[in-house]
Design a protein around this motif. Structure first.
Motif, PDB file in Angstrom:
ATOM      1  N   ARG A 167       0.784  -1.268  -0.091  1.00  0.00           N
ATOM      2  CA  ARG A 167       0.017   0.023  -0.147  1.00  0.00           C
ATOM      3  C   ARG A 167       0.953   1.158   0.090  1.00  0.00           C
ATOM      4  O   ARG A 167       0.402   2.064  -0.618  1.00  0.00           O
ATOM      5  CB  ARG A 167      -0.959   0.008   1.270  1.00  0.00           C
ATOM      6  CG  ARG A 167      -1.996  -1.144   1.199  1.00  0.00           C
ATOM      7  CD  ARG A 167      -3.028  -0.718   2.300  1.00  0.00           C
ATOM      8  NE  ARG A 167      -4.070  -1.999   2.132  1.00  0.00           N
ATOM      9  CZ  ARG A 167      -5.021  -1.806   2.940  1.00  0.00           C
ATOM     10  NH1 ARG A 167      -5.144  -1.030   3.947  1.00  0.00           N
ATOM     11  NH2 ARG A 167      -6.028  -2.833   2.909  1.00  0.00           N
ATOM     12  N   ARG A 168       1.788   1.240   0.615  1.00  0.00           N
ATOM     13  CA  ARG A 168       2.823   2.780   0.559  1.00  0.00           C
ATOM     14  C   ARG A 168       4.263   2.311   0.821  1.00  0.00           C
ATOM     15  O   ARG A 168       4.708   1.251   1.458  1.00  0.00           O
ATOM     16  CB  ARG A 168       2.223   3.317   1.917  1.00  0.00           C
ATOM     17  CG  ARG A 168       2.235   2.957   3.227  1.00  0.00           C
ATOM     18  CD  ARG A 168       1.652   3.632   4.258  1.00  0.00           C
ATOM     19  NE  ARG A 168       2.253   5.014   4.236  1.00  0.00           N
ATOM     20  CZ  ARG A 168       2.631   5.607   5.263  1.00  0.00           C
ATOM     21  NH1 ARG A 168       2.639   5.100   6.594  1.00  0.00           N
ATOM     22  NH2 ARG A 168       2.833   6.926   5.284  1.00  0.00           N
ATOM     23  N   VAL A 169       5.169   3.331   0.796  1.00  0.00           N
ATOM     24  CA  VAL A 169       6.399   3.267   1.103  1.00  0.00           C
ATOM     25  C   VAL A 169       6.884   3.826   2.259  1.00  0.00           C
ATOM     26  O   VAL A 169       6.481   5.098   2.516  1.00  0.00           O
ATOM     27  CB  VAL A 169       7.182   3.577  -0.303  1.00  0.00           C
ATOM     28  CG1 VAL A 169       8.645   3.836  -0.056  1.00  0.00           C
ATOM     29  CG2 VAL A 169       6.866   3.035  -1.385  1.00  0.00           C
ATOM     30  N   VAL A 170       7.446   3.307   3.033  1.00  0.00           N
ATOM     31  CA  VAL A 170       7.942   3.965   4.470  1.00  0.00           C
ATOM     32  C   VAL A 170       9.539   3.940   4.698  1.00  0.00           C
ATOM     33  O   VAL A 170      10.306   2.966   4.483  1.00  0.00           O
ATOM     34  CB  VAL A 170       7.106   2.921   5.592  1.00  0.00           C
ATOM     35  CG1 VAL A 170       7.714   3.500   7.022  1.00  0.00           C
ATOM     36  CG2 VAL A 170       5.876   2.937   5.603  1.00  0.00           C
ATOM     37  N   THR A 171       9.746   5.191   4.912  1.00  0.00           N
ATOM     38  CA  THR A 171      11.307   5.591   4.983  1.00  0.00           C
ATOM     39  C   THR A 171      11.894   4.731   6.319  1.00  0.00           C
ATOM     40  O   THR A 171      11.223   4.672   7.148  1.00  0.00           O
ATOM     41  CB  THR A 171      11.454   7.154   5.168  1.00  0.00           C
ATOM     42  OG1 THR A 171      10.696   7.763   4.340  1.00  0.00           O
ATOM     43  CG2 THR A 171      13.055   7.314   5.005  1.00  0.00           C
ATOM     44  N   SER A 172      12.894   4.061   5.804  1.00  0.00           N
ATOM     45  CA  SER A 172      13.597   3.355   6.859  1.00  0.00           C
ATOM     46  C   SER A 172      14.317   4.307   8.019  1.00  0.00           C
ATOM     47  O   SER A 172      14.428   5.522   7.644  1.00  0.00           O
ATOM     48  CB  SER A 172      14.806   2.217   6.388  1.00  0.00           C
ATOM     49  OG  SER A 172      15.874   3.399   5.726  1.00  0.00           O
ATOM     50  N   GLU A 173      14.850   3.685   8.852  1.00  0.00           N
ATOM     51  CA  GLU A 173      15.726   4.545   9.943  1.00  0.00           C
ATOM     52  C   GLU A 173      16.879   5.267   9.342  1.00  0.00           C
ATOM     53  O   GLU A 173      17.135   6.527   9.568  1.00  0.00           O
ATOM     54  CB  GLU A 173      16.105   3.823  11.261  1.00  0.00           C
ATOM     55  CG  GLU A 173      16.791   4.444  12.309  1.00  0.00           C
ATOM     56  CD  GLU A 173      17.112   3.790  13.403  1.00  0.00           C
ATOM     57  OE1 GLU A 173      17.870   4.460  14.332  1.00  0.00           O
ATOM     58  OE2 GLU A 173      16.671   2.561  13.631  1.00  0.00           O
ATOM     59  N   ALA A 174      17.508   4.340   8.519  1.00  0.00           N
ATOM     60  CA  ALA A 174      18.801   4.959   7.874  1.00  0.00           C
ATOM     61  C   ALA A 174      18.335   6.153   6.684  1.00  0.00           C
ATOM     62  O   ALA A 174      18.979   7.154   6.612  1.00  0.00           O
ATOM     63  CB  ALA A 174      19.416   3.901   7.198  1.00  0.00           C
ATOM     64  N   GLY A 175      17.141   5.704   5.990  1.00  0.00           N
ATOM     65  CA  GLY A 175      16.639   6.675   5.177  1.00  0.00           C
ATOM     66  C   GLY A 175      16.237   7.823   5.749  1.00  0.00           C
ATOM     67  O   GLY A 175      16.446   9.190   5.159  1.00  0.00           O
ATOM     68  N   GLU A 176      15.705   8.107   6.985  1.00  0.00           N
ATOM     69  CA  GLU A 176      15.253   9.238   7.673  1.00  0.00           C
ATOM     70  C   GLU A 176      16.500   9.863   7.871  1.00  0.00           C
ATOM     71  O   GLU A 176      16.616  11.228   7.471  1.00  0.00           O
ATOM     72  CB  GLU A 176      14.647   9.018   8.913  1.00  0.00           C
ATOM     73  CG  GLU A 176      13.236   8.497   8.954  1.00  0.00           C
ATOM     74  CD  GLU A 176      12.374   9.536   8.450  1.00  0.00           C
ATOM     75  OE1 GLU A 176      12.714  10.600   8.294  1.00  0.00           O
ATOM     76  OE2 GLU A 176      11.105   9.246   8.082  1.00  0.00           O
ATOM     77  N   ARG A 177      17.570   9.506   8.223  1.00  0.00           N
ATOM     78  CA  ARG A 177      18.918  10.287   8.563  1.00  0.00           C
ATOM     79  C   ARG A 177      19.446  10.794   7.178  1.00  0.00           C
ATOM     80  O   ARG A 177      19.931  11.865   7.209  1.00  0.00           O
ATOM     81  CB  ARG A 177      19.966   9.488   9.230  1.00  0.00           C
ATOM     82  CG  ARG A 177      19.645   9.006  10.664  1.00  0.00           C
ATOM     83  CD  ARG A 177      20.884   8.410  11.250  1.00  0.00           C
ATOM     84  NE  ARG A 177      21.678   7.155  10.459  1.00  0.00           N
ATOM     85  CZ  ARG A 177      21.049   6.054  10.736  1.00  0.00           C
ATOM     86  NH1 ARG A 177      20.213   5.843  11.664  1.00  0.00           N
ATOM     87  NH2 ARG A 177      21.661   5.009  10.276  1.00  0.00           N
ATOM     88  N   ILE A 178      19.463   9.946   6.156  1.00  0.00           N
ATOM     89  CA  ILE A 178      20.059  10.278   4.849  1.00  0.00           C
ATOM     90  C   ILE A 178      19.093  11.174   4.180  1.00  0.00           C
ATOM     91  O   ILE A 178      19.553  12.228   3.490  1.00  0.00           O
ATOM     92  CB  ILE A 178      20.126   9.052   4.036  1.00  0.00           C
ATOM     93  CG1 ILE A 178      21.065   8.065   4.407  1.00  0.00           C
ATOM     94  CG2 ILE A 178      20.349   9.455   2.612  1.00  0.00           C
ATOM     95  CD1 ILE A 178      21.051   6.877   3.838  1.00  0.00           C
TER      96      ILE A 178
END
Length: 303
Positions: free
Chosen positions: A57-68
């Motif tokens: 249904r959707r794409v959720v940013t990973s923890e590493a993705g949030e930092r990046i």
């Protein structure tokens, strides 16, 4: 393996984060979903990390993705400022400019203004989006919000573009049938055309008389989140409307609408709102100055 991180891939990544969707990001960037998927895969390989958790249904940013994501925004800002500095030395701003506004004002005023701006500044790539809600330009990745309404978050920079206020009006046919309200309390017995404004609670009209503010709860058989529809209903005799002078003044001058309870108004000035990080941005500065001049020349009173 090539471990270079390209600014273009960071832009694609930021677009996916903001929209939580590969397909929506692709549409906004004018790319195919397959190409967006490929660029994200290349970026993940270069950074050796997973940027998203993908579901059906959707794409959720990973923890590493949030930092990046936060680093990517800073890097892209620096790239944009570099391009702008080069442009300034040539006397011409450059780069992309993401602008948002409300539906009616965006279509009627901002869109033609930006068309004229683009003709004068072809090195700036302008992208305009319209919404029926308030946009946090700092959090949602926009460079500029051309906003009608005075409620502006303190963490944003706001530059006044033009004076404006909302007034009460109705068609001659409606007033002939239902009578003209003599005071605010009379509005409770009238059909009011409620618009879901970006900066006001639904069905509550806050009006000023002199320095005093009055609040009235209104209702009616018709409501919408689109001001143009509500204006058409008012012209058709369906009720009383609270609408900006930039929109209804021509109709009042033509006699198609009548200004009622003229002692009351609602302040709704026109502002250029942008993130503090863009305070020194040449493209934002040039666009804001252009808009201020454009609104004045169009008869929307400047400050």
């Amino acid at each position: 393996m090539n471990n270079d991180v390209l600014p273009a891939d960071l832009r694609v990544f930021c677009a996916v984060v903001r929209s939580s969707s590969f397909s929506a990001a692709a549409a906004g960037l004018g790319m195919s979903p397959a190409y967006v998927t490929k660029r994200i895969r290349v970026l993940e390989e270069a950074l050796a990390t997973s940027l998203f958790h993908r579901t059906t249904r959707r794409v959720v940013t990973s923890e590493a993705g949030e930092r990046i994501y936060h680093w990517a925004q800073r890097i892209l800002d620096d790239v944009d400022h570099l391009i702008e500095e080069v442009g300034v030395t040539r006397g011409e701003p450059q780069g992309s400019l993401r602008v948002c506004s409300s539906f009616g004002f965006g279509r009627r005023v901002v869109a033609p203004a930006l068309s004229a701006f683009s003709a004068q500044h072809p090195s700036v790539q302008v992208h305009l989006e319209a919404f029926d809600r308030l946009i946090d330009v700092a959090a949602e990745g926009y460079d500029l919000d051309v906003r009608v309404g005075d409620e502006i978050a303190p963490h944003l920079i706001a530059r006044p573009l033009a004076d404006n206020h909302r007034v009460l009006c109705a068609s001659p046919a409606y007033l002939q049938t239902h009578g003209t309200p003599k005071n605010l309390d009379d509005l409770a017995a009238h059909d009011c055309l409620v618009i879901k404004e970006r900066d006001h609670p639904f069905g509550v009209w806050r009006l000023q008389r002199g320095r005093r503010e009055h609040t009235v709860k209104v209702h009616g058989p018709l409501s919408t989140n689109n001001g143009e529809m509500a204006v058409n209903w008012a012209v058709d005799g369906r009720g009383i409307i609270l609408r900006s002078t930039w929109d209804v003044n021509p109709l009042i001058e033509q006699g198609r609408l009548v200004h009622v309870l003229p002692q009351y108004r609602q302040q709704a000035n026109i502002w250029a709102v942008y993130p503090s990080r863009l305070n020194a941005s040449a493209k934002v500065r040039v666009c804001v100055e252009f808009l201020e001049t454009y609104l004045r020349e169009q008869g929307i009173s400047g400050r």
